[in-house]
Scaffold this active site. Sequence first.
Site, PDB file in Angstrom:
ATOM      1  CG  ASN A 104      -1.788  -1.026   1.288  1.00  0.00           C
ATOM      2  OD1 ASN A 104      -2.051  -1.895   0.185  1.00  0.00           O
ATOM      3  ND2 ASN A 104      -2.496  -1.424   2.269  1.00  0.00           N
TER       4      ASN A 104
ATOM      5  CG  HIS B 159       4.052  -1.975  -4.692  1.00  0.00           C
ATOM      6  ND1 HIS B 159       2.743  -2.712  -4.812  1.00  0.00           N
ATOM      7  CD2 HIS B 159       4.894  -2.826  -4.823  1.00  0.00           C
ATOM      8  CE1 HIS B 159       3.172  -3.813  -5.114  1.00  0.00           C
ATOM      9  NE2 HIS B 159       4.536  -3.898  -5.206  1.00  0.00           N
TER      10      HIS B 159
HETATM   11  P1  OAD Z   1      -5.927  -5.839  -5.007  1.00  0.00           P
HETATM   12  O1  OAD Z   1      -7.178  -4.751  -5.246  1.00  0.00           O
HETATM   13  O2  OAD Z   1      -5.314  -6.808  -6.094  1.00  0.00           O
HETATM   14  O3  OAD Z   1      -6.677  -7.003  -3.909  1.00  0.00           O
HETATM   15  C1  OAD Z   1      -7.381  -6.690  -2.873  1.00  0.00           C
HETATM   16  C2  OAD Z   1      -7.711  -7.672  -2.081  1.00  0.00           C
HETATM   17  O4  OAD Z   1      -8.130  -7.458  -0.747  1.00  0.00           O
HETATM   18  C3  OAD Z   1      -8.762  -8.571  -2.777  1.00  0.00           C
HETATM   19  O5  OAD Z   1      -8.418 -10.270  -2.765  1.00  0.00           O
HETATM   20  C4  OAD Z   1      -9.964  -8.314  -1.789  1.00  0.00           C
HETATM   21  O6  OAD Z   1     -10.761  -9.664  -1.744  1.00  0.00           O
HETATM   22  C5  OAD Z   1      -9.327  -8.372  -0.412  1.00  0.00           C
HETATM   23  N1  OAD Z   1     -10.165  -7.548   0.251  1.00  0.00           N
HETATM   24  C6  OAD Z   1     -11.076  -6.443  -0.071  1.00  0.00           C
HETATM   25  N2  OAD Z   1     -11.699  -5.944   1.057  1.00  0.00           N
HETATM   26  C7  OAD Z   1     -11.005  -6.635   2.272  1.00  0.00           C
HETATM   27  C8  OAD Z   1     -11.056  -6.467   3.611  1.00  0.00           C
HETATM   28  N3  OAD Z   1     -11.883  -5.574   4.119  1.00  0.00           N
HETATM   29  N4  OAD Z   1     -10.238  -7.265   4.408  1.00  0.00           N
HETATM   30  C9  OAD Z   1      -9.696  -8.072   3.790  1.00  0.00           C
HETATM   31  N5  OAD Z   1      -9.393  -8.163   2.537  1.00  0.00           N
HETATM   32  C10 OAD Z   1     -10.176  -7.575   1.566  1.00  0.00           C
HETATM   33  O7  OAD Z   1      -4.951  -5.306  -4.141  1.00  0.00           O
HETATM   34  P2  OAD Z   1      -3.404  -5.599  -3.941  1.00  0.00           P
HETATM   35  O8  OAD Z   1      -3.379  -7.271  -3.815  1.00  0.00           O
HETATM   36  O9  OAD Z   1      -2.954  -4.703  -3.021  1.00  0.00           O
HETATM   37  O10 OAD Z   1       0.401  -1.879  -7.411  1.00  0.00           O
HETATM   38  O11 OAD Z   1      -2.680  -5.133  -5.217  1.00  0.00           O
HETATM   39  C11 OAD Z   1      -1.428  -5.420  -5.488  1.00  0.00           C
HETATM   40  C12 OAD Z   1      -0.764  -4.389  -6.199  1.00  0.00           C
HETATM   41  O12 OAD Z   1      -1.348  -4.090  -7.344  1.00  0.00           O
HETATM   42  C13 OAD Z   1      -1.189  -2.909  -5.685  1.00  0.00           C
HETATM   43  O13 OAD Z   1       0.005  -2.651  -4.803  1.00  0.00           O
HETATM   44  C14 OAD Z   1      -1.015  -2.073  -6.797  1.00  0.00           C
HETATM   45  C15 OAD Z   1      -1.894  -2.594  -7.648  1.00  0.00           C
HETATM   46  O14 OAD Z   1      -1.515  -2.726  -9.172  1.00  0.00           O
HETATM   47  C16 OAD Z   1       0.661  -0.818  -7.758  1.00  0.00           C
HETATM   48  O15 OAD Z   1      -0.187   0.344  -7.952  1.00  0.00           O
HETATM   49  C17 OAD Z   1       2.434  -0.670  -7.944  1.00  0.00           C
END
Ligand code: OAD
Length: 249
Positions: A98, A115
């Site tokens: 994040n 990131h």
């Molecule tokens: P994603 O948006 O890809 O995934 C978020 C995850 O959190 C999903 O699997 C949801 O199901 C879950 N989720 C949503 N609300 C939740 C909650 N209240 N409690 C627990 N889980 C929840 O986000 P990231 O995995 O962070 O990179 O994405 C990785 C990277 O892709 C980011 O850092 C960003 C993006 O492109 C850059 O911008 C460089």
Amino acid sequence: MPPQFVIDDRTHVLVLTGAGVSAESGIPTFRGSNGLWENHPVEEVASPEGFHKNPMLVWKFYSERRLKAESCEPNPGHYAFVELEKKLGDRFLLATQNVDALHLKAGSQRVVEMHGNLYKTRCSVCDRPAFDDHTLYVNGDMPGCGRCDEKGNFALLRPHIVWFGEMLDPADLERIQAFMLRGAKERLVFVAAGTSGNVYPAAGLVDTVKRLKGESWLVNAEANANVSSYDHVVIGKSGEILPGLFGAA
Ligand code: OAD
């Protein structure tokens, strides 16, 4: 009995967080319905090519993100890690994907922002260090680098964010790696929360932990892309699950 893992004085915890951890603070995630990438093509706003083509669009996107995140507060998921760090000290490391800085706002100290950070800016050309910047660049004037300007060159400033196609800071990866190696000599526990498991190298940390014979937990709203790699999976909201996950021996 809610799921819990027991911490003893040999336990080292590496945490990996993703956008889901900030969802309960009101910050949109990236993937899925209403995710940021639904309305903002990644290649336009989160790649060096996109910045080269339309820096104004990119700065508008990150200025909106700055504005939004600034109005949001950490939630119980963030604070659960602050409490855990108080217990573990140097046996704790939080790697986050994040860029919203909410872990820092909550009070976490041993944080690796893999990131980048929304509130930092750097030059797109020279190697001046990234600097604190809360400015919203929305009115069309693109910010130039003062240091390049002094040398008679023009270079745009850019957000201090790792875009697609870019390398993570090797020092960050080395810090995480060193922590894992040290922890594995005693007891290494890996906790990933709120991440879709789609973006590497973050998504590969669980595999390294496995190779080091560590124990892994996933706390996520749904089964994510690499769910099968984890030893323990807790499906639910991180703000609800995390505060009760860490018990004392
Ligand atoms: P994603 O948006 O890809 O995934 C978020 C995850 O959190 C999903 O699997 C949801 O199901 C879950 N989720 C949503 N609300 C939740 C909650 N209240 N409690 C627990 N889980 C929840 O986000 P990231 O995995 O962070 O990179 O994405 C990785 C990277 O892709 C980011 O850092 C960003 C993006 O492109 C850059 O911008 C460089």
